[in-house]
Write an enzyme that holds these catalytic residues in place. Structure first.
Site, PDB file in Angstrom:
ATOM      1  N   HIS A 171       0.843  -1.207   0.000  1.00 16.15           N
ATOM      2  CA  HIS A 171       0.000   0.000   0.000  1.00 16.15           C
ATOM      3  C   HIS A 171       0.874   1.253   0.000  1.00 16.15           C
ATOM      4  CE1 HIS A 171      -3.425   2.569   1.533  1.00 16.15           C
ATOM      5  NE2 HIS A 171      -2.382   3.254   2.010  1.00 16.15           N
ATOM      6  N   GLU A 172       1.899   1.269   0.845  1.00 11.71           N
ATOM      7  CA  GLU A 172       2.770   2.442   0.923  1.00 11.71           C
ATOM      8  C   GLU A 172       3.600   2.612  -0.345  1.00 11.71           C
ATOM      9  OE1 GLU A 172       2.468   4.675   3.249  1.00 11.71           O
ATOM     10  OE2 GLU A 172       0.901   3.416   4.092  1.00 11.71           O
ATOM     11  N   HIS A 175       1.915   4.690  -2.940  1.00  7.33           N
ATOM     12  CA  HIS A 175       2.061   6.140  -2.772  1.00  7.33           C
ATOM     13  C   HIS A 175       3.375   6.628  -3.381  1.00  7.33           C
ATOM     14  CE1 HIS A 175      -1.555   6.631  -0.491  1.00  7.33           C
ATOM     15  NE2 HIS A 175      -1.141   5.900   0.527  1.00  7.33           N
ATOM     16  N   GLU A 261      -6.255   6.833  -1.004  1.00  8.45           N
ATOM     17  CA  GLU A 261      -6.134   5.681  -0.111  1.00  8.45           C
ATOM     18  C   GLU A 261      -6.819   4.454  -0.704  1.00  8.45           C
ATOM     19  OE1 GLU A 261      -4.275   5.433   2.555  1.00  8.45           O
ATOM     20  OE2 GLU A 261      -3.612   7.482   2.207  1.00  8.45           O
TER      21      GLU A 261
END
Length: 589
Positions: A171-172, A175, A261
């Site tokens: 997930h990170e 970004h 997100e």
């Protein structure tokens, strides 16, 4: 949505951020003027018509001072963050994870990060830990993907198994790919100015109440008491204005953060091909472990973390920087939200009786998904597949994504590298020896001819010679991954040692009067990471679109295709595939 559309969306969000900021500044200045107008009336009883006040010199002074306070707060935070993600990590009290002293759970984090970095082609970020925080949360920060730090809480390591940890880290990484990090740091700096007015109000209130009231209440100091009360009233009103600033700051962050997100959650599933990972992490957050951070900067960084950092969640979630847990689970797959509700009811029943030992969310997730976790119910974009009859997506669509085969390949590469080589790659001076060995291993000259150029001692030269043999034996597949693994350690070298490393690499490369493609790539990657000012924010000047760099992009893509050994019609077809959104159809190989 592919990588290039993500980047374009990030640029639009930056423009949207500027617009929101200007509106918030104007409303804050208006609120400050109203506070002063009301304060004058309450303290002195002097009534000034509101229209006359807004046309007065005092209004201009108040507006100017407000702008100075806001811009001053933003500028101060920009100075604090001028070193990018590293500065933010230290600001929130995180400590860097040192591989030689890493605990078992920290070593697992290092392995997961290294595998995802190899799979994605992104250099391994520097890892930091918030040691006193038992919540489940993480964030990435930095001005560029090559200068990233990844910060996780101790609770993330304590409460998540390897699959769930991999889901959070993936997930990170989304970004990082999607250009969110630079936007997050800008947003943090800008909003620091908006809430600065409230901080000034708190200083006035606390400064006035801390005064010795016995001294100021004497008969000769009644004017002093009036002054103290006036400061307290103005301070309280400014704190109210500060609350308005926080309100608009939260709205700005919510407007920009929430959709990103959900995209990052979808990317995590795409990277790992296992929705049980991120779903399990979200279920543990919702099941009681929480994600709220215990730091004074939780408000400032609420938009950049994996989960909500604050308990403030009013107005139906309007001001929440993240979608509700149930909504995020539903976006991963409708069945996950239902499982979370069932699990919450089971936990409620268990709290009324003796809890069953050994029961974990990951076990429940594994049981629930044993028959069909791979059947992720999402959109074609979320699954990373093409909707055109199952046809594989073009190269430009695959940029900035990680497929299951990439993760499998990365895991095999990670396991292929011997433990001693892993150990050396994580220590600054030993990593230098690994880099020297990488260059010598591809040179036409014999190692004995090149080693004297390093001016190394006998023991160091012998170690490098052994590393050359080991790297040659392992083959070309590990070269670039090994370079990526060494970079975090090399960044710990003092500036003069970094410069010496780059200089010696140039001498090694020039020794055989020939530069290979790998040598070219290696020296430029290291220069990008280790040269003076490498970690600073680099403005792009007037280059705001790919259109202005078409000639350079055409040349670069052509050179890469030729360097890959493609010729004739195969090369032409590959160029048409990779030019994607970068170049118009008129541009050819």
């Amino acid at each position: 949505m592919n990588f290039f559309e993500h980047q374009e969306q990030a640029r639009r969000h930056t423009l949207l951020l500027v617009a929101y900021f200007l509106v918030a500044v104007l409303l804050t200045a208006l609120a400050v003027n109203l506070v002063l107008w009301l304060g004058i009336f309450l303290v002195s009883g002097l009534y000034i018509p509101l229209g006359d006040w807004f046309l007065s010199r005092a209004n201009l002074w108040a507006t100017g001072i407000t702008l100075v306070i806001i811009l001053g707060g933003s500028f101060h935070r920009l100075l604090q963050l001028r070193d990018g993600g590293e500065a933010l990590a230290y600001l929130v009290g995180a400590r860097e994870i040192e591989p030689e002293y890493a605990m078992t759970d920290e070593q697992q984090l290092i392995n997961v990060v290294e595998e995802i970095s190899i799979a994605s082609g992104v250099p391994v970020p520097r890892l930091f830990l918030l040691p006193e925080d038992q919540s489940i949360n993480a964030f990435v920060a930095g001005f560029r993907p090559t200068e990233t730090v990844l910060v996780v809480t101790q609770g993330t390591l304590d409460h998540l198994d390897r699959t769930e940890l991999q889901g959070v880290i993936a997930h990170e990484y989304s970004h990082i790919f999607n250009g969110d990090m630079r936007l997050n740091l800008r947003l943090m700096a800008i909003l620091a100015g908006i809430v600065n007015v409230g901080r000034i109000g708190r200083l006035l209130v606390y400064g006035s109440t801390a005064t010795d009231w016995h001294r100021t209440s004497s008969p000769g100091t009644r004017d002093g008491m009036v002054g103290h009360f006036a400061l307290i009233i103005v301070g309280l009103l400014l704190m109210t204005v500060g609350a308005i600033g926080v309100f608009f700051g939260r709205l700005i962050k919510a407007a920009i953060s929430r959709k990103r997100e959900l995209l990052a959650d979808a990317s995590s599933v795409q990277f790992t091909r296992n929705p049980a990972g991120i779903a399990g992490a979200l279920m543990k957050i919702g099941g009681g472990h929480g994600s709220h951070l215990h730091t004074a900067h939780a408000e400032d960084m609420s938009h950049m973390c994996f989960g909500e950092t604050l308990r403030f969640n009013r107005m139906g979630g309007l001001m929440s920087t993240h979608p509700p847990i149930e909504e995020r689970l539903y976006a991963i797959g409708p069945e996950w939200a239902a499982r979370a509700r069932v699990r919450a009811r089971e936990q409620a029943r268990k709290q009324q009786s003796t809890p069953a030992p050994g029961e974990t969310a990951s076990a429940a997730v594994a049981t629930a998904t044993a028959a069909g976790a791979s059947g992720f119910a999402g959109t074609p974009a979320q699954r990373g597949t093409s909707s055109a009859g199952g046809k594989a997506p073009g190269a430009s669509v695959r940029v900035g994504t990680v497929q299951p085969e990439h993760m499998g390949y990365a895991r095999s590469i990670h396991q292929l590298i011997p433990d001693d080589l892993h150990h050396k790659s994580r220590h600054p001076h030993a990593a230098c020896s690994v880099i020297y060995a990488l260059v010598i291993s591809v040179s036409d000259e014999e190692p004995e001819t090149l080693l004297p150029l390093l001016e190394a001692g006998e023991m160091e030269s012998r170690d490098i010679r052994q590393l050359v043999d080991e790297i040659r034996r392992l083959g070309s597949r590990i070269r670039l991954p090994l370079l990526d693994l060494c970079i975090p350690a090399l960044k710990h070298l003092p500036a003069e040692e970094r410069a010496s490393l780059l200089k010696k690499l140039q001498q090694l490369i020039r020794a055989d009067r020939r530069m290979t493609l790998f040598e070219f790539v290696l020296v430029h990657i290291l220069h990008d990471h280790l040269a003076p000012g490498a970690g600073r924010n680099r403005p792009t000047g007037r280059l705001r679109s790919y259109r202005k760099a078409r000639d350079e992009l055409q040349l670069l893509l052509s050179a890469m295709i030729h360097a890959g050994g493609h010729r004739g019609e195969a090369a032409e077809e590959l160029f048409r595939d990779v030019r994607g959104l970068l170049l118009p159809e008129s541009r050819t190989l």
